[in-house]
Write an enzyme that holds these catalytic residues in place. Structure first.
Site, PDB file in Angstrom:
ATOM      1  CD  GLU A 190      54.160  75.066  50.570  1.00  8.78           C
ATOM      2  OE1 GLU A 190      54.817  74.307  49.861  1.00  8.78           O
ATOM      3  OE2 GLU A 190      53.994  76.285  50.288  1.00  8.78           O
ATOM      4  CE  LYS A 232      53.350  78.205  42.284  1.00  5.82           C
ATOM      5  NZ  LYS A 232      54.531  77.460  42.653  1.00  5.82           N
ATOM      6  CB  SER A 264      57.686  81.937  42.568  1.00  6.58           C
ATOM      7  OG  SER A 264      58.730  81.639  41.678  1.00  6.58           O
ATOM      8  CG  HIS A 316      40.053  55.578  51.864  1.00  9.46           C
ATOM      9  ND1 HIS A 316      40.931  54.588  52.203  1.00  9.46           N
ATOM     10  CD2 HIS A 316      38.925  55.338  52.582  1.00  9.46           C
ATOM     11  CE1 HIS A 316      40.337  53.769  53.073  1.00  9.46           C
ATOM     12  NE2 HIS A 316      39.138  54.211  53.325  1.00  9.46           N
TER      13      HIS A 316
END
Lengths: 462, 462, 462, 462
Positions: free
Chosen positions: C292, C285, C279, C158
């Protein structure tokens, strides 16, 4: 045996017992009983008005149906799966109760238009409820957004700290997602709310029926334009399932963020005990089960959409029995979405925001690096060069375990001559947030303006 | 209230009533009771063997569980959805019955490994049944294939008559489709039949348990290799759902053909009255509802597979509550596939083949044009040129409303000098079929050889 | 125009120009050229062996095809989309090069069995490569697991801290997921590796072909058993797409964890610069884009599986043109999975583990609460009561901002008399991990044993 | 190497070469170039108007972008996949052309809002085109419907003859399906046509931008309300893909009917040679490939919708790189739907209707049995009893190989005393059709009225 079927005459052999079980839909479609009765009453009134039934026959049918409704509510109705479906169960019981007039109710209609009518009535109610539940949840989001309009948190892209935003701004992003969902349901409702009744099996009927009357009586916007289409059309279910899938995916995205924020490493929020559950083996656990189930239920909702599309794909007109399989995906989707919306609204007020943790997170992530770049642009440095300068400054900070605001003016000057003392205020979280002051931006003023426009929109939708 | 939960201690607020409803899984998972009890008995015996429980405690647990099993079968079990799920219902009742030992049963396990065990036991049984049902249906197909090994029918591609085949050959194509389905289920079973029991919540347990013992006791091939994986893994459900989706799509293809063949324009077959239904409004209708429902159910089965994949996508390890939503797709898929297989086997022998209609169809569609081309190749004409010659002959026939066999030798010669009197036998349906005499071809000899190989394969699989 | 088609003879009108564009498949299927040529060479050799072609004709065909292969590799091949597909392009060029014998190549086969053969050859290669890539990635996981076999990290359920595990144990969970994927590909390969060649259009051919010969020549295990099935069967693509979907979902789960662990709040790992991107606007970044994209690509792979199932659903036998749409999903799936596996293996060694952060995370989350409960059971407390006692202790710690190990003996005794001084060692992370010492458990000894079994399994698979 | 990236400054290692390939999106997104340039020009003009750029800088940028546009059209643009995507390619070339001002273009925006803007502009154009194509196809359907308003054909349910309808009525059912599709696209367009530009990376920008200006300039209805939402929102793609999936499924249903009607056993229609293709091996074949491909393409479109939903499911805000995978499903869907609509409109006028075959089919299927039942109801027999009487009459006819109209009055009387001589006119096809004379019914008068209402609706939509 065969002769108890509504269609026995032509058959010389009884139905195989496996077939009874395989083809019965009563377990699912009895849920439509209320709409089936409502539709039948409207149909009976129309038949009387069109002098196909006598007024007495109509009255007897209406009274019979109303007493059946009461019986079902009381749990005393003798459901029989040998009678295949909800329609035949009710009609058989009606005839048992009132005799001959019961056998006349089916004049000028067929199960094909009847079931389509029932489903549209059911789905109209479900969509109305979900539109209402969305309005409620959106209202609650506005409340949180207002309360947290100035609470800084790390805005992330790629799950990496990007720029400071406010928690209120984040809540307003959720608001926008749900607002589109609501609009889509409103659009879909227009296409749901069309009356197929009177299309009969597929071609219409030779009785002098009045389809505008039944449409009006049942609150439909209009009768359908083509009988073949009306009995085979399940677009209204598929369109609803599409919008529901996107809505479920939205709720799943929101749930994902709650789960993340409630994890020990984030601690941005705490979800109320009443909305968490524990573990049968690990006594310390407090699990965001509600959020996880909301996320999980999106799987079923997407699957149901696929079921419907596969079901319909390449079916020739008009009605085919395949369509019986449309009920389970429709009901499941309605239940999953209604349940998720209800519980999200119940859970939201139980969530406590840990402003300190969020601030600490935004301060540790170079979140104002973009502000430094934009500061440099303000000094005349082209954006691409400014980006490069700041990139190097960040690299330097990482290598030396510093924050940007920790750099001395001397250190700053090694990266660019354009940097002056005014840089330090630019690098604060509050400065960064306040500066994004245009429509859609994260500055508290803009967030409040967005809330105010949103409240007006919600008011107008009620 | 909170304290009645198996995990109340850490919580200061009771569960919200909506949460009870939203998170309970009893409506679905009570179906697992038999496997839950079997699993608990094996676990208790292992605990006794490992001296974690006393022999008396174990005996008391086993007796208690057996009496619960009997109660459930009798319908007398006090199911309570406040107790969340099947596991807690059974354990609570056990403790109510036998006291202290009941509270010790959960030693060394968790609901996470418990539910994974139950699901694997359930699915193993379901897969075994479906493998058996496939063997039955395949056997019936062989019978039809044998009976119709010489029955010509139009072989179609693009739903246009292509070449003559035999109905037996067509049935054997169905056989092959199902045979792959069966192989896949056999393969999947190996990955289903692994014991997660003893993986506990996610990390294993500090009790001295014996996982090989419980694995053996429950008929599993081996204990799982990694506890984190074992409690989060739902691959076995997804793999099953994948194979089920393909199987359902196969049944849907077969059903599509039955529907087509039974339509008035085809009349290749008649499906027995016992497997058709009528219409509530059109007294003449005899509808192939069973076949349509089989076709329709494939939609749900594909949707369930998607539900499962979406459910699991991007979940971090280990167990997340999302996984509760795995039961409904699994059960629905099992039911749809089992039901479809059973009824297909029941329906198949009721189908009567109209050999006359099939012959007439094959004779009207230029089905032996390819034979003519191959005849020309035998005379030395390159295939591409032969194709062109036959194309022109067919065009001529269409324009003059003739069949190829109707052309005179004079007419044939206008298209090619290579055509001789022996062409007429080549153009017969029987000649065409007999000529395709290699492995996999449609000649009756080959079809019978394929049937004989298939029978041996089925025998070996029993 | 129409007469340039391989099937012009029967038609009296040329193809509409939109149709050329709509039906051409060359953009996709030219990728099959290598397999098309290999298949044609085997077919030509068989025709010669069966005396349907002369040896000279065969030699001429083989030489022609080989020079076409070279042309394609060089980029000099005159692809023409007017020639519809890869097969006709190659055959037309062959005939242009070698004349008459080129026109004879298509004797005894059809595009239907030809394309099925090409696809099986292509997919067999792709699956072999992916099995190899899985072995590589699994080997790398074993290396990491071995290195980190004793590194404690919070095991979560969880997304909440549950119990301590080791990072090595976690890596071995990934290993198991991929191991099942590999097994499934191996199983699928058996059903891919069957030769449809010689099934011709749908019924086989009247030429005296030798299907065993071409099957052997092309490395297939056997010729297919039924010609109707062989030309319409796309099960092998669907089965592959199913296994690929599950594999992609696994990679997406692993990617999700990397993204989470690399986020600022977790900092469990740092992914190498070479596998991250920045970025265009935020200079600080460092985004885990590779992970991803791996996660994102799972969407396409699941979608492709659905495309294939929808495509095939309810198609009557045998070949229908719908099947042309099978290529794009197959190629896309192969590319997404191959690409993801390659880059995961490249990225894995670049990942640095931050042991300190992981230890700090496991120490702050009451991860050893279960150990306390199990300790109490060892003292004779029934598990359910022990759970309750620990739950209350944890609640007390949360309210007073303590860890369990911070409690004094006096404080412990308020919750249970059974707790003694030996409790403190039980509450350590190392103690907890070491205690889970059974097959599948997280203790370093067990993890190392699992690694050793796994290495043997991999070795045996090479 | 790393320093050529727009984000190199912070990185100490160059990008791995596999990463270049794995993460580049240029192969797909270059298709957006036109919209990227349009968006950039609007952005530059806004920056000048807001005095962030000088007028000269703006002019230089605009001129530079226009010349790049021309270069791309001419095929002379130096695309480089090392520059990742279409945005960086254009910007790099711009800077190469015009120097410093090029580097300033990215001020006040990010690739996140830039790509969202491009996609919305692209999709708005695509949807506008598809709305137009739907209007065209709907218009053609009205023409066919008008021409065939009195042509009887068998109306079928369950693919069994049910009642007579007219071919014009059937075409109008198709019209209604497409009309809903068109409405949905119109609804979706409202949600597509919102400007994300100026949302920057996720939080807005500190530059004094004017989002209303760029929104207006680009023809958007309004700027988006929330920056976080605007950069992460792909709802507009998903909603479009949903509507496209339903539209594709509709086209697939229509295609299925064409394929069926064109089969030898039906012969209801003949599709023009220009829209059929032949076989490489069977010279007689004329295959409805276009219809089959339309049917097949629906698989891909449904799969793309699933891809998008899986992609987005459970993603936390704001932009994640997963979203790069949105382009291929969007483009593929647009192409499949546009192509299918174009070719359907081209093919429709080539279809010849065989009225004789349709009449013969409707006369052989007891299609007027319902009329007989309704006749009996008119004589006072309750509907359920009438149904039974007709069922037995049909059974008698089947057993004796008669049509209903062949029964003598004596034979009729055996089933019911209520039947009189007037029954024979009721049993004619024309009588049956004419009798279904209410809104949505199949009588020619109603079909013509529906056509006339439809024409008005189309006119109003243009």
């Amino acid at each position: 045996m065969a002769t108890t079927k509504p269609w026995g005459g032509r058959f010389s052999e009884p139905t195989h017992e496996l077939v009874e079980r395989f083809t019965q839909s009563l377990d699912w479609d009895r849920r439509l009983y209320k709409y089936d009765i409502t539709g039948s009453i409207a149909h009976a009134r129309m038949l009387a008005r069109s002098e196909i039934l006598s007024v007495d026959e109509c009255d007897s049918i209406v009274a019979g149906l109303e007493s059946i409704d009461a019986e079902i509510v009381d749990g005393g109705f003798p459901w029989s799966s040998a009678l295949e479906d909800v329609h035949m169960n009710i009609e058989a019981e009606l005839t048992a109760k009132i005799g001959e007039p019961g056998k006349k109710l089916h004049t000028g209609r067929s199960r094909n238009d009847q079931v389509a009518t029932d489903m549209r009535l059911f789905l109209r109610d479900a969509v109305d409820e979900q539109i209402h539940l969305l309005l409620v949840l959106q209202g609650l989001l506005l409340d949180v957004a207002e309360r947290e309009a100035e609470t800084p948190m790390p805005g992330v892209t790629h799950l990496q700290v990007a720029q400071p935003v406010t928690f209120g701004h984040h809540m307003m992003a959720w608001f926008q997602m749900l607002d589109r969902d609501r609009q889509r349901l409103v659009d879909a409702r227009r296409r749901i709310n069309i009356s197929p009744l009177g299309s009969a099996a597929l071609a219409g009927t030779s009785f002098g029926i009045d389809r505008e009357f039944t449409a009006r009586e049942l609150g439909f916007d209009a009768p359908s334009e083509n009988s073949l289409d009306a009995v085979s059309d399940r677009d209204f279910v598929i369109e609803y399932c599409s919008h529901a899938a996107l809505l479920a995916v939205h709720l799943s995205r929101m749930a994902e963020e709650l789960i993340l924020w409630a994890s020990e490493r984030y601690r941005f929020i705490e979800i109320g005990d009443a909305f968490c559950t524990g573990s049968s083996i690990m006594p310390q656990k407090k699990n965001p089960d509600v959020a996880e189930l909301i996320r999980g239920k999106s799987g079923g909702v997407v699957g149901n959409l696929v079921s419907m599309l596969v079901l319909v794909k390449a079916q020739p007109l008009a009605y085919n029995r395949d369509n019986q399989e449309d009920k389970s995906p429709m009901f499941d989707t309605v239940d999953a979405v209604t349940g998720s919306l209800q519980i999200f609204s119940a859970m939201l007020p139980s969530i406590e925001v840990d402003r300190e943790q969020m601030r600490s997170a935004v301060e540790n992530g170079f979140a104002t690096a973009t502000d430094l770049a934009e500061y440099l642009v303000g000094k005349g440095v082209p954006f691409r060069d400014a980006h490069e300068i700041v990139g190097k400054s960040v690299r330097y900070c990482i290598d030396n375990d510093l924050r940007l605001g920790d750099l001395s003016m001397h250190q700053f000057r090694q990266f660019s001559d354009e940097i002056g003392d005014d840089v330090y205020s630019v690098l604060t979280v509050e400065g960064s947030i306040r500066a994004r002051n245009h429509i859609g931006g994260t500055s508290p003023m803009q967030v409040r303006a967005a809330i105010s426009r949103a409240r007006k929109r919600l008011e107008a939708s009620k």
